[in-house]
Design an enzyme around this catalytic site. Structure first.
Site, PDB file in Angstrom:
ATOM      1  N   LYS A   1       0.874  -1.165   0.000  1.00 32.87           N
ATOM      2  CA  LYS A   1       0.000   0.000   0.000  1.00 32.87           C
ATOM      3  C   LYS A   1       0.915   1.220   0.000  1.00 32.87           C
ATOM      4  CE  LYS A   1      -3.352   2.678   2.543  1.00 32.87           C
ATOM      5  NZ  LYS A   1      -3.836   3.051   3.892  1.00 32.87           N
TER       6      LYS A   1
ATOM      7  N   GLY B   1      -7.547   8.974   9.929  1.00 34.44           N
ATOM      8  CA  GLY B   1      -7.851   8.971  11.357  1.00 34.44           C
ATOM      9  C   GLY B   1      -8.851  10.010  11.823  1.00 34.44           C
TER      10      GLY B   1
ATOM     11  N   ALA C   1      -9.313   5.709   4.464  1.00 36.52           N
ATOM     12  CA  ALA C   1      -9.050   6.859   5.345  1.00 36.52           C
ATOM     13  C   ALA C   1     -10.288   7.710   5.600  1.00 36.52           C
ATOM     14  CB  ALA C   1      -7.920   7.728   4.810  1.00 36.52           C
ATOM     15  N   GLY C   2     -10.536   7.943   6.881  1.00 35.54           N
ATOM     16  CA  GLY C   2     -11.568   8.879   7.290  1.00 35.54           C
ATOM     17  C   GLY C   2     -12.928   8.299   7.575  1.00 35.54           C
TER      18      GLY C   2
ATOM     19  N   ASN D   1      -9.284   1.400   9.896  1.00 36.84           N
ATOM     20  CA  ASN D   1      -8.384   1.109  11.010  1.00 36.84           C
ATOM     21  C   ASN D   1      -8.808   1.869  12.265  1.00 36.84           C
ATOM     22  OD1 ASN D   1      -4.740   1.268  11.523  1.00 36.84           O
ATOM     23  ND2 ASN D   1      -6.340   0.474  12.813  1.00 36.84           N
ATOM     24  N   THR D   2      -8.668   3.193  12.240  1.00 44.60           N
ATOM     25  CA  THR D   2      -8.884   3.996  13.442  1.00 44.60           C
ATOM     26  C   THR D   2     -10.265   3.782  14.060  1.00 44.60           C
ATOM     27  OG1 THR D   2      -7.343   5.688  12.660  1.00 44.60           O
ATOM     28  CG2 THR D   2      -8.929   6.349  14.343  1.00 44.60           C
TER      29      THR D   2
END
Length: 259
Positions: free
Chosen positions: A100, A161, A187-188, A209-210
């Site tokens: 990635k 994040g 992301a986000g 993830n976050t």
């Protein structure tokens, strides 16, 4: 419902459309449990935080390459050269030829550098890497990356994040419409409903993830994201009805819509 277009990346078939990360978990065991609960088959990790010389490293010992496809990422790289170096280290260490690609020189919002991302992608593809680039939601750049041989494009929904959701929705829609390779929204995304919305748009997969790792109960949140992704994909395949400006009676004068 049978999916007429299963997720295939670089010739490899995947049965799930949720990719997950390994950062920010409060413990290695919690990370392992949440990843298992998510049903993910692709797991990404920042190579710069893994001690490849330490057999007791928490990532290496808790997640088996027999169970998941490792997707090393070049998180922390500020230039194309740094990103390529990290990718080559991962390959030489036997982790994976998949990468990635992340090039983020801007420290406050971690926005990807489009010029260096394309530069690194072109070279890594030539070296035989399977490249999944993280990018701004830029349809032109996405097409250029596809043309140079990337396996997917991974446009951001919002800054990494931030949990802010699909702030780049209109541009991601353009990327989806124009792409001939899988589009992974990355992301986000901060909630399962946001992941479902991305899938309803026609995204091929999402990476989270976050939102999972920092939830009060990461295992339950992983399950929720799994269900959200599945629901969004089913809705997309079913065909979402068009929005209407005015009210429409649920019980029209005719018995069926086609009468």
């Amino acid at each position: 419902m049978t999916d007429p277009k299963p997720l295939v990346i670089a010739g490899r078939l995947f049965s799930t459309r949720l990719l997950v990360g390994t950062g920010k978990f409060s413990s290695a065991q919690l990370m392992k449990d949440a990843i298992k609960a998510s049903g993910a088959e692709i797991v990404t990790t920042a190579i710069r935080r893994v001690d490849l010389t330490n057999p007791n490293d928490s990532f290496i010992t808790h997640i088996s390459p027999k169970d998941y496809l490792f997707l090393p990422n070049t998180s922390g790289a500020r230039t194309a050269e740094e990103a390529m170096k990290i990718a080559r280290i991962a390959k030489a260490s036997g982790i994976s030829t998949w990468v990635k690609l992340e090039v983020t020189p801007e420290p406050n919002y971690l926005l990807p550098d489009p010029i260096d991302t394309l530069k690194a992608a072109e070279q890594l593809v030539k070296e035989g890497f399977i490249v999944l680039p993280y990018i701004n939601a830029d349809p032109i750049l996405a097409k250029r990356l596809e043309e140079c041989g990337c396996a997917t494009v991974m446009p951001l929904a919002a800054p990494i994040g931030s949990n802010r959701g699909l702030r780049t929705k209109d541009l991601i829609q353009l990327i989806i419409e124009q792409s001939s390779i899988p589009v992974v929204v990355d992301a986000g995304l901060g909630s399962p409903s946001q992941a479902a919305e991305a899938m309803e748009m026609g995204a091929d997969a999402v990476l989270v993830n976050t939102a999972i790792a920092t939830a009060a109960n990461p295992v339950q949140m992983a399950i929720a994201f799994k269900i959200g992704v599945e629901a969004g994909r089913l809705a997309y395949l079913a065909g979402l009805p068009c929005t209407q400006e005015f009210a429409q009676a649920s019980s029209p004068l005719t018995g069926f819509l086609n009468q």
